[in-house]
Design a protein around this motif. Structure first.
Motif, short mmCIF file in Angstrom:
data_model
loop_
_atom_site.label_atom_id
_atom_site.label_comp_id
_atom_site.label_asym_id
_atom_site.label_seq_id
_atom_site.Cartn_x
_atom_site.Cartn_y
_atom_site.Cartn_z
N GLU A 165 6.61 21.61 -38.72
CA GLU A 165 6.24 20.23 -39.00
C GLU A 165 6.66 19.27 -37.88
O GLU A 165 5.97 18.31 -37.58
CB GLU A 165 6.82 19.80 -40.34
CG GLU A 165 6.21 20.54 -41.53
CD GLU A 165 6.70 19.99 -42.85
OE1 GLU A 165 7.20 18.85 -42.87
OE2 GLU A 165 6.56 20.68 -43.86
N ASP A 166 7.81 19.52 -37.29
CA ASP A 166 8.26 18.61 -36.24
C ASP A 166 7.42 18.74 -34.99
O ASP A 166 7.27 17.78 -34.23
CB ASP A 166 9.74 18.82 -35.91
CG ASP A 166 10.07 20.23 -35.49
OD1 ASP A 166 9.24 21.14 -35.73
OD2 ASP A 166 11.15 20.45 -34.91
N LEU A 167 6.83 19.92 -34.76
CA LEU A 167 5.91 20.08 -33.63
C LEU A 167 4.62 19.33 -33.90
O LEU A 167 4.09 18.64 -33.02
CB LEU A 167 5.61 21.57 -33.40
CG LEU A 167 4.56 21.90 -32.34
CD1 LEU A 167 4.96 21.35 -30.98
CD2 LEU A 167 4.34 23.41 -32.28
N VAL A 168 4.10 19.43 -35.10
CA VAL A 168 2.88 18.72 -35.47
C VAL A 168 3.10 17.22 -35.39
O VAL A 168 2.28 16.47 -34.86
CB VAL A 168 2.42 19.10 -36.89
CG1 VAL A 168 1.22 18.27 -37.31
CG2 VAL A 168 2.07 20.59 -36.95
N PRO A 186 13.23 20.01 -26.96
CA PRO A 186 11.77 19.97 -26.88
C PRO A 186 11.15 21.37 -27.00
O PRO A 186 11.81 22.39 -26.75
CB PRO A 186 11.51 19.39 -25.48
CG PRO A 186 12.81 18.83 -25.03
CD PRO A 186 13.87 19.60 -25.70
N TYR A 187 9.90 21.39 -27.35
CA TYR A 187 9.11 22.62 -27.30
C TYR A 187 8.52 22.73 -25.89
O TYR A 187 7.94 21.78 -25.38
CB TYR A 187 7.99 22.59 -28.33
CG TYR A 187 8.46 22.75 -29.75
CD1 TYR A 187 8.63 24.00 -30.31
CD2 TYR A 187 8.74 21.63 -30.53
CE1 TYR A 187 9.06 24.15 -31.62
CE2 TYR A 187 9.18 21.76 -31.84
CZ TYR A 187 9.33 23.02 -32.38
OH TYR A 187 9.77 23.16 -33.67
N TYR A 188 8.65 23.92 -25.30
CA TYR A 188 8.13 24.15 -23.96
C TYR A 188 6.97 25.14 -24.00
O TYR A 188 6.99 26.11 -24.77
CB TYR A 188 9.23 24.71 -23.04
CG TYR A 188 10.25 23.68 -22.64
CD1 TYR A 188 10.09 22.90 -21.49
CD2 TYR A 188 11.39 23.47 -23.42
CE1 TYR A 188 11.03 21.95 -21.13
CE2 TYR A 188 12.33 22.51 -23.07
CZ TYR A 188 12.14 21.76 -21.92
OH TYR A 188 13.07 20.81 -21.57
N LYS A 204 3.82 13.69 -25.54
CA LYS A 204 2.70 12.76 -25.46
C LYS A 204 2.19 12.67 -24.03
O LYS A 204 0.97 12.68 -23.79
CB LYS A 204 3.12 11.38 -25.96
CG LYS A 204 2.02 10.33 -25.86
CD LYS A 204 2.52 8.96 -26.34
CE LYS A 204 1.43 7.91 -26.18
NZ LYS A 204 1.90 6.56 -26.59
N GLU A 205 3.11 12.62 -23.08
CA GLU A 205 2.73 12.50 -21.67
C GLU A 205 1.97 13.72 -21.19
O GLU A 205 0.96 13.61 -20.48
CB GLU A 205 3.98 12.27 -20.80
CG GLU A 205 4.68 10.94 -21.02
CD GLU A 205 5.47 10.88 -22.32
OE1 GLU A 205 5.73 9.75 -22.79
OE2 GLU A 205 5.82 11.95 -22.87
N THR A 206 2.43 14.91 -21.59
CA THR A 206 1.75 16.15 -21.20
C THR A 206 0.35 16.19 -21.78
O THR A 206 -0.63 16.53 -21.09
CB THR A 206 2.56 17.38 -21.67
OG1 THR A 206 3.83 17.38 -21.03
CG2 THR A 206 1.82 18.67 -21.33
#
Length: 207
Positions: free
Chosen positions: A204-207, A157-159, A175-177
Protein backbone atom coordinates in the motif's frame (compact mmCIF):
# COMPACT_ATOMS: atom_id res chain seq x y z
CA UNK A 1 -10.16 0.09 -11.64
CA UNK A 2 -9.17 -2.08 -14.61
CA UNK A 3 -8.25 -5.76 -14.37
CA UNK A 4 -5.20 -6.69 -16.44
CA UNK A 5 -4.30 -10.32 -17.01
CA UNK A 6 -0.78 -11.72 -17.04
CA UNK A 7 0.99 -14.76 -18.46
CA UNK A 8 4.33 -15.43 -16.72
CA UNK A 9 6.57 -17.88 -18.56
CA UNK A 10 9.46 -19.81 -17.02
CA UNK A 11 11.27 -22.47 -19.04
CA UNK A 12 8.41 -22.37 -21.54
CA UNK A 13 5.74 -23.11 -18.93
CA UNK A 14 3.02 -20.87 -17.52
CA UNK A 15 3.79 -20.30 -13.83
CA UNK A 16 3.16 -17.91 -10.96
CA UNK A 17 6.54 -17.47 -9.32
CA UNK A 18 7.31 -16.05 -5.89
CA UNK A 19 9.39 -13.14 -7.15
CA UNK A 20 11.98 -13.09 -4.39
CA UNK A 21 12.99 -16.71 -5.15
CA UNK A 22 13.84 -16.15 -8.83
CA UNK A 23 17.58 -16.51 -9.44
CA UNK A 24 19.80 -16.77 -12.51
CA UNK A 25 21.59 -20.06 -13.04
CA UNK A 26 25.36 -19.80 -12.77
CA UNK A 27 26.93 -21.53 -15.81
CA UNK A 28 29.96 -22.42 -13.65
CA UNK A 29 27.83 -23.94 -10.92
CA UNK A 30 28.96 -27.49 -10.15
CA UNK A 31 26.13 -28.23 -7.76
CA UNK A 32 24.44 -31.61 -8.01
CA UNK A 33 21.17 -32.06 -9.87
CA UNK A 34 19.40 -32.34 -6.50
CA UNK A 35 20.94 -29.09 -5.27
CA UNK A 36 20.03 -27.31 -8.51
CA UNK A 37 16.47 -28.57 -8.17
CA UNK A 38 16.33 -27.11 -4.67
CA UNK A 39 17.46 -23.78 -6.14
CA UNK A 40 14.49 -23.62 -8.51
CA UNK A 41 12.13 -20.71 -7.87
CA UNK A 42 9.16 -21.27 -5.61
CA UNK A 43 5.78 -21.23 -7.34
CA UNK A 44 2.19 -21.16 -6.23
CA UNK A 45 0.80 -22.10 -9.63
CA UNK A 46 2.08 -24.17 -12.55
CA UNK A 47 0.23 -25.66 -15.47
CA UNK A 48 0.89 -27.72 -18.58
CA UNK A 49 -1.81 -25.79 -20.43
CA UNK A 50 -0.22 -23.78 -23.25
CA UNK A 51 0.21 -20.02 -22.98
CA UNK A 52 -1.93 -19.51 -26.08
CA UNK A 53 -4.90 -21.06 -24.28
CA UNK A 54 -4.82 -18.24 -21.73
CA UNK A 55 -4.52 -15.65 -24.49
CA UNK A 56 -7.65 -17.03 -26.12
CA UNK A 57 -9.42 -16.84 -22.76
CA UNK A 58 -8.46 -13.18 -22.36
CA UNK A 59 -9.58 -12.44 -25.92
CA UNK A 60 -12.90 -14.15 -25.29
CA UNK A 61 -13.44 -12.15 -22.10
CA UNK A 62 -12.35 -8.89 -23.79
CA UNK A 63 -9.52 -8.26 -21.31
CA UNK A 64 -7.02 -5.75 -22.68
CA UNK A 65 -3.67 -4.37 -21.60
CA UNK A 66 -2.36 -7.63 -20.17
CA UNK A 67 1.20 -8.81 -20.51
CA UNK A 68 3.36 -11.82 -21.26
CA UNK A 69 6.59 -11.91 -19.24
CA UNK A 70 9.49 -14.17 -20.22
CA UNK A 71 11.39 -15.04 -17.03
CA UNK A 72 14.71 -16.24 -18.37
CA UNK A 73 15.55 -18.36 -21.44
CA UNK A 74 13.45 -20.99 -23.17
CA UNK A 75 10.26 -18.95 -23.49
CA UNK A 76 10.34 -17.54 -27.02
CA UNK A 77 8.11 -20.14 -28.65
CA UNK A 78 5.49 -20.01 -25.91
CA UNK A 79 5.50 -16.20 -25.91
CA UNK A 80 5.04 -15.97 -29.67
CA UNK A 81 2.17 -18.44 -29.55
CA UNK A 82 0.48 -16.37 -26.84
CA UNK A 83 0.84 -13.16 -28.86
CA UNK A 84 -0.36 -14.88 -32.01
CA UNK A 85 -3.53 -16.04 -30.27
CA UNK A 86 -4.43 -12.48 -29.24
CA UNK A 87 -2.83 -10.03 -31.71
CA UNK A 88 -2.44 -6.50 -30.31
CA UNK A 89 -4.08 -7.61 -27.07
CA UNK A 90 -1.00 -8.29 -24.95
CA UNK A 91 2.29 -6.61 -24.10
CA UNK A 92 5.58 -8.53 -24.02
CA UNK A 93 8.51 -8.26 -21.61
CA UNK A 94 11.70 -10.10 -20.75
CA UNK A 95 14.98 -9.57 -22.59
CA UNK A 96 13.62 -6.80 -24.81
CA UNK A 97 16.14 -4.40 -26.34
CA UNK A 98 16.50 -2.10 -29.34
CA UNK A 99 17.52 -4.97 -31.64
CA UNK A 100 14.51 -7.25 -31.03
CA UNK A 101 11.72 -4.90 -29.92
CA UNK A 102 10.30 -4.45 -33.42
CA UNK A 103 10.33 -8.22 -33.98
CA UNK A 104 8.09 -8.67 -30.95
CA UNK A 105 5.72 -5.99 -32.14
CA UNK A 106 5.61 -7.73 -35.52
CA UNK A 107 4.81 -10.98 -33.66
CA UNK A 108 1.62 -9.39 -32.33
CA UNK A 109 2.54 -7.51 -29.16
CA UNK A 110 0.74 -4.22 -28.57
CA UNK A 111 3.70 -2.87 -26.57
CA UNK A 112 7.16 -3.95 -25.49
CA UNK A 113 8.06 -3.85 -21.79
CA UNK A 114 11.63 -2.93 -20.93
CA UNK A 115 13.69 -2.70 -17.76
CA UNK A 116 17.22 -4.06 -17.80
CA UNK A 117 18.15 -2.65 -21.21
CA UNK A 118 17.56 0.96 -20.19
CA UNK A 119 19.48 0.72 -16.92
CA UNK A 120 23.25 0.38 -16.86
CA UNK A 121 25.64 0.66 -13.93
CA UNK A 122 22.67 1.38 -11.72
CA UNK A 123 21.51 4.41 -13.69
CA UNK A 124 19.11 5.24 -16.50
CA UNK A 125 20.92 4.92 -19.83
CA UNK A 126 19.47 7.83 -21.76
CA UNK A 127 21.06 6.78 -25.06
CA UNK A 128 19.51 3.32 -24.91
CA UNK A 129 16.14 4.73 -23.92
CA UNK A 130 16.23 7.19 -26.79
CA UNK A 131 17.24 4.43 -29.21
CA UNK A 132 14.21 2.35 -28.19
CA UNK A 133 11.83 5.26 -28.58
CA UNK A 134 13.23 6.04 -32.02
CA UNK A 135 12.73 2.43 -33.15
CA UNK A 136 9.30 1.58 -31.74
CA UNK A 137 7.79 4.90 -30.67
CA UNK A 138 6.89 6.18 -27.23
CA UNK A 139 3.30 5.00 -27.70
CA UNK A 140 4.37 1.34 -27.86
CA UNK A 141 6.89 1.37 -25.01
CA UNK A 142 6.19 0.33 -21.41
CA UNK A 143 8.90 0.94 -18.82
CA UNK A 144 9.04 -1.66 -16.07
CA UNK A 145 9.89 0.02 -12.77
CA UNK A 146 9.48 -3.07 -10.62
CA UNK A 147 11.10 -2.36 -7.31
CA UNK A 148 12.02 -3.36 -3.79
CA UNK A 149 13.50 -1.82 -0.69
CA UNK A 150 17.17 -2.37 0.06
CA UNK A 151 17.62 -4.91 2.88
CA UNK A 152 19.76 -2.50 4.89
CA UNK A 153 17.04 0.17 4.70
CA UNK A 154 13.71 -1.62 5.24
CA UNK A 155 11.72 1.60 5.63
CA UNK A 156 13.48 3.57 2.91
CA UNK A 157 12.61 4.21 -0.72
CA UNK A 158 11.75 1.54 -3.24
CA UNK A 159 14.47 1.15 -5.86
CA UNK A 160 14.09 -0.18 -9.40
CA UNK A 161 15.53 -3.69 -9.75
CA UNK A 162 16.64 -5.35 -12.97
CA UNK A 163 17.78 -8.75 -14.30
CA UNK A 164 14.80 -10.73 -13.07
CA UNK A 165 14.59 -8.48 -9.99
CA UNK A 166 18.04 -9.48 -8.70
CA UNK A 167 20.07 -6.28 -9.21
CA UNK A 168 19.38 -2.99 -7.48
CA UNK A 169 19.73 0.23 -9.40
CA UNK A 170 20.26 3.64 -7.81
CA UNK A 171 16.93 4.85 -9.20
CA UNK A 172 14.23 5.32 -6.59
CA UNK A 173 10.57 5.08 -7.56
CA UNK A 174 9.49 8.64 -6.84
CA UNK A 175 7.33 11.38 -8.26
CA UNK A 176 10.40 12.85 -9.95
CA UNK A 177 11.36 9.53 -11.56
CA UNK A 178 7.85 8.94 -12.84
CA UNK A 179 7.56 12.43 -14.26
CA UNK A 180 10.93 12.23 -16.01
CA UNK A 181 10.53 8.73 -17.44
CA UNK A 182 6.90 9.34 -18.33
CA UNK A 183 8.14 11.55 -21.15
CA UNK A 184 9.58 8.47 -22.85
CA UNK A 185 6.86 5.82 -22.58
CA UNK A 186 3.16 5.08 -22.88
CA UNK A 187 2.83 3.64 -19.38
CA UNK A 188 4.66 2.00 -16.49
CA UNK A 189 4.59 -1.53 -15.15
CA UNK A 190 5.42 -1.72 -11.45
CA UNK A 191 5.72 -4.93 -9.44
CA UNK A 192 6.27 -4.81 -5.70
CA UNK A 193 8.82 -7.59 -5.97
CA UNK A 194 8.86 -8.69 -2.35
CA UNK A 195 5.14 -9.57 -2.42
CA UNK A 196 5.06 -10.83 -6.00
CA UNK A 197 3.44 -14.26 -6.10
CA UNK A 198 2.85 -14.46 -2.35
CA UNK A 199 -0.91 -13.88 -2.50
CA UNK A 200 -0.66 -11.40 0.37
CA UNK A 201 -2.07 -8.26 -1.21
CA UNK A 202 -0.39 -5.11 -2.41
CA UNK A 203 2.29 -2.82 -1.00
CA UNK A 204 0.00 0.00 0.00
CA UNK A 205 2.80 2.45 0.73
CA UNK A 206 4.23 1.87 -2.75
CA UNK A 207 0.86 2.53 -4.35
Amino acid sequence: MKFRPCIDLHSGQVKQIVGSTLKDNDPNDTASAQQQQQQQPATNFETDRPAAEYSKMYLRDKLTGGHVIMLGPGNTEAAKSALGAYPQGLQIGGGINDTNAQDWLDAGASHVIVTSFVFRNGQIDQDRLQSLVQKVGKERLVLDLSCRRKPQDPTGPYYVVTDRWQKFTNVAVSKETLEMMGEWCDEFLVHGVDVEGKQCGILEDLV
